[in-house]
Design a protein around this motif. Structure first.
Motif, mmCIF file in Angstrom:
data_model
loop_
_atom_site.group_PDB
_atom_site.id
_atom_site.type_symbol
_atom_site.label_atom_id
_atom_site.label_comp_id
_atom_site.label_asym_id
_atom_site.label_seq_id
_atom_site.Cartn_x
_atom_site.Cartn_y
_atom_site.Cartn_z
ATOM 1 N N LYS A 248 -55.791 90.383 20.330
ATOM 2 C CA LYS A 248 -55.134 91.656 20.040
ATOM 3 C C LYS A 248 -56.154 92.749 19.777
ATOM 4 O O LYS A 248 -55.989 93.899 20.195
ATOM 5 C CB LYS A 248 -54.203 91.492 18.830
ATOM 6 C CG LYS A 248 -53.376 92.721 18.520
ATOM 7 C CD LYS A 248 -52.433 92.456 17.359
ATOM 8 C CE LYS A 248 -51.612 93.690 17.027
ATOM 9 N NZ LYS A 248 -50.710 93.443 15.880
ATOM 10 N N GLU A 249 -57.245 92.402 19.061
ATOM 11 C CA GLU A 249 -58.270 93.387 18.727
ATOM 12 C C GLU A 249 -59.470 93.327 19.664
ATOM 13 O O GLU A 249 -60.460 94.027 19.470
ATOM 14 C CB GLU A 249 -58.733 93.174 17.276
ATOM 15 C CG GLU A 249 -57.619 93.385 16.260
ATOM 16 C CD GLU A 249 -58.113 93.247 14.825
ATOM 17 O OE1 GLU A 249 -59.344 93.207 14.631
ATOM 18 O OE2 GLU A 249 -57.274 93.189 13.909
ATOM 19 N N GLY A 250 -59.382 92.471 20.683
ATOM 20 C CA GLY A 250 -60.461 92.383 21.659
ATOM 21 C C GLY A 250 -61.737 91.781 21.112
ATOM 22 O O GLY A 250 -62.843 92.135 21.537
ATOM 23 N N ILE A 251 -61.602 90.852 20.161
ATOM 24 C CA ILE A 251 -62.763 90.223 19.535
ATOM 25 C C ILE A 251 -62.961 88.816 20.088
ATOM 26 O O ILE A 251 -62.026 88.021 20.123
ATOM 27 C CB ILE A 251 -62.596 90.163 18.001
ATOM 28 C CG1 ILE A 251 -62.539 91.572 17.415
ATOM 29 C CG2 ILE A 251 -63.738 89.378 17.361
ATOM 30 C CD1 ILE A 251 -62.179 91.598 15.934
ATOM 31 N N ASP A 252 -64.162 88.525 20.545
ATOM 32 C CA ASP A 252 -64.541 87.176 20.987
ATOM 33 C C ASP A 252 -66.039 87.063 20.766
ATOM 34 O O ASP A 252 -66.838 87.490 21.596
ATOM 35 C CB ASP A 252 -64.180 86.969 22.454
ATOM 36 C CG ASP A 252 -64.458 85.541 22.925
ATOM 37 O OD1 ASP A 252 -65.058 84.769 22.146
ATOM 38 O OD2 ASP A 252 -64.086 85.206 24.057
ATOM 39 N N VAL A 253 -66.428 86.498 19.618
ATOM 40 C CA VAL A 253 -67.844 86.479 19.241
ATOM 41 C C VAL A 253 -68.282 85.060 18.877
ATOM 42 O O VAL A 253 -67.493 84.254 18.384
ATOM 43 C CB VAL A 253 -68.133 87.427 18.050
ATOM 44 C CG1 VAL A 253 -67.865 88.871 18.444
ATOM 45 C CG2 VAL A 253 -67.313 87.046 16.827
ATOM 46 N N PRO A 254 -69.562 84.730 19.120
ATOM 47 C CA PRO A 254 -70.066 83.390 18.791
ATOM 48 C C PRO A 254 -70.350 83.242 17.307
ATOM 49 O O PRO A 254 -70.880 84.146 16.665
ATOM 50 C CB PRO A 254 -71.369 83.303 19.596
ATOM 51 C CG PRO A 254 -71.834 84.722 19.714
ATOM 52 C CD PRO A 254 -70.590 85.558 19.778
ATOM 53 N N ARG A 255 -69.992 82.105 16.756
ATOM 54 C CA ARG A 255 -70.296 81.791 15.368
ATOM 55 C C ARG A 255 -71.168 80.538 15.342
ATOM 56 O O ARG A 255 -70.983 79.628 16.143
ATOM 57 C CB ARG A 255 -69.018 81.540 14.543
ATOM 58 C CG ARG A 255 -67.987 82.654 14.570
ATOM 59 C CD ARG A 255 -68.562 84.006 14.123
ATOM 60 N NE ARG A 255 -69.267 83.965 12.863
ATOM 61 C CZ ARG A 255 -68.691 84.131 11.666
ATOM 62 N NH1 ARG A 255 -67.399 84.337 11.585
ATOM 63 N NH2 ARG A 255 -69.422 84.097 10.554
ATOM 64 N N ILE A 256 -72.096 80.514 14.411
ATOM 65 C CA ILE A 256 -72.971 79.365 14.239
ATOM 66 C C ILE A 256 -72.948 78.946 12.776
ATOM 67 O O ILE A 256 -73.213 79.764 11.891
ATOM 68 C CB ILE A 256 -74.424 79.685 14.658
ATOM 69 C CG1 ILE A 256 -74.481 80.137 16.117
ATOM 70 C CG2 ILE A 256 -75.319 78.452 14.454
ATOM 71 C CD1 ILE A 256 -75.858 80.610 16.555
ATOM 72 N N PHE A 257 -72.615 77.698 12.523
ATOM 73 C CA PHE A 257 -72.626 77.147 11.179
ATOM 74 C C PHE A 257 -73.564 75.938 11.149
ATOM 75 O O PHE A 257 -73.872 75.349 12.185
ATOM 76 C CB PHE A 257 -71.216 76.710 10.762
ATOM 77 C CG PHE A 257 -70.176 77.781 10.942
ATOM 78 C CD1 PHE A 257 -70.286 78.990 10.278
ATOM 79 C CD2 PHE A 257 -69.090 77.578 11.779
ATOM 80 C CE1 PHE A 257 -69.330 79.989 10.445
ATOM 81 C CE2 PHE A 257 -68.131 78.565 11.959
ATOM 82 C CZ PHE A 257 -68.249 79.778 11.292
ATOM 83 N N VAL A 258 -74.010 75.592 9.952
ATOM 84 C CA VAL A 258 -74.726 74.331 9.766
ATOM 85 C C VAL A 258 -73.796 73.401 9.006
ATOM 86 O O VAL A 258 -73.206 73.781 7.989
ATOM 87 C CB VAL A 258 -76.036 74.517 8.981
ATOM 88 C CG1 VAL A 258 -76.732 73.173 8.788
ATOM 89 C CG2 VAL A 258 -76.974 75.459 9.721
ATOM 90 N N GLN A 259 -73.649 72.198 9.516
ATOM 91 C CA GLN A 259 -72.743 71.220 8.919
ATOM 92 C C GLN A 259 -73.518 69.938 8.654
ATOM 93 O O GLN A 259 -74.176 69.415 9.550
ATOM 94 C CB GLN A 259 -71.591 70.959 9.886
ATOM 95 C CG GLN A 259 -70.449 70.173 9.310
ATOM 96 C CD GLN A 259 -69.198 70.355 10.150
ATOM 97 O OE1 GLN A 259 -68.610 71.431 10.178
ATOM 98 N NE2 GLN A 259 -68.799 69.306 10.843
ATOM 99 N N ALA A 260 -73.437 69.457 7.423
ATOM 100 C CA ALA A 260 -74.226 68.278 7.061
ATOM 101 C C ALA A 260 -73.432 67.352 6.153
ATOM 102 O O ALA A 260 -72.534 67.784 5.432
ATOM 103 C CB ALA A 260 -75.525 68.694 6.365
#
Length: 269
Positions: A248-260
């Motif tokens: 709807k807002e035209g947002i498509d961005v990459p996210r990076i998390f660290v998971q341990a």
């Protein structure tokens, strides 16, 4: 500066922006932010109440070990959520795994009050209390070596890097030998990190938002070193790549998390 395992290739502009130390926040303002950290989080919850974060229904999908507790209905397991906010992680977890007892603490007194006002809250199932994990001893509220599993999800990033080790040493004291800690937080070169201006930079990988709350962005190497210093052993440590999408807002961005996943070693004779 690049962490190859993050699989995030920076543009030249992004790299220059991250390396620009010409506008790093002054020591005076940094000290002020540290002193006012609790006030800023209380104000955050005053503005947003319980509406900012979505319930985290993904927890058992990402940390499948939790599902084993559902297979032992006659055995009550103890979970500590360090930095519980308003309960977006543990309330959905209690619905899915009813044989849990939850210790839930947060830096913000206002957040803890929202937890206690939740219709699903029960003192028989949840021990909710305010705690500054950098200085307050968890053992004042949680018996030593009594916790089967702990979660530290999007919490450590809000704490000054100099105080992160103290938080982990605090948590490991209440974990049972063989107890597991699940960690998830912002990863190096996450989209949110690249949006900061140099004027918001506190130090390498550490930034302040407009509301005074802070965010640190981790590499796997930093996570490994920090948790090992605190006495944990690593079971898993990886980058989790996701996307934030809002058509709807035209947002498509990459996210990076660290998971341990980290474990408190069993006692040796």
């Amino acid at each position: 500066m690049a962490d190859k395992a993050s699989f995030r290739v920076l543009t030249e502009d992004e790299r220059r922006k991250l390396e620009d130390n010409s506008k790093v926040v002054s020591d005076f303002k940094q000290n002020k932010l540290e002193k006012e950290a609790q006030k800023n989080w209380d104000l955050f919850y005053k503005r947003n109440t319980t509406n900012f974060f979505k319930d985290r229904h993904w927890t058992t999908a990402e940390f499948k070990e939790l599902l084993f507790y559902n297979c032992e209905p006659d055995s009550c397991k103890v979970l500590l959520e360090a930095g519980c906010g308003v309960g977006n992680l543990f309330f959905p977890l209690l619905e899915e795994i009813p044989n849990l007892f939850i210790h839930a603490c947060d830096f913000s007194k206002r957040a803890v009050q929202f937890v206690k006002e939740n219709p699903a809250f029960s003192e028989g199932k949840v021990n909710a209390f305010q705690c500054n994990l950098t200085v307050d001893t968890l053992e004042s509220h949680v018996p030593q070596c009594s916790v089967d599993i702990a979660t530290l999800v999007f919490v450590l990033s809000a704490i000054h890097p100099d105080k992160m080790l103290a938080v982990l040493q605090n948590i490991i004291q209440v974990l049972k030998p063989g107890g597991i800690l699940f960690f998830r937080d912002y990863g190096l070169y996450d989209h949110a990190m690249l949006r900061f201006n140099p004027a918001n930079k506190l130090s390498d990988n550490f930034y302040v938002r407009q509301d005074g709350t802070r965010a640190y962005y981790f590499s796997k190497d930093i996570v490994e070193k920090l948790f090992h210093q605190a006495g944990f052993q690593t079971l898993a440590n990886e980058y989790a790549h996701r996307r934030t999408v809002n058509k709807k807002e035209g947002i498509d961005v990459p996210r990076i998390f660290v998971q341990a996943k980290l474990i408190k070693p069993e006692k040796t004779s």
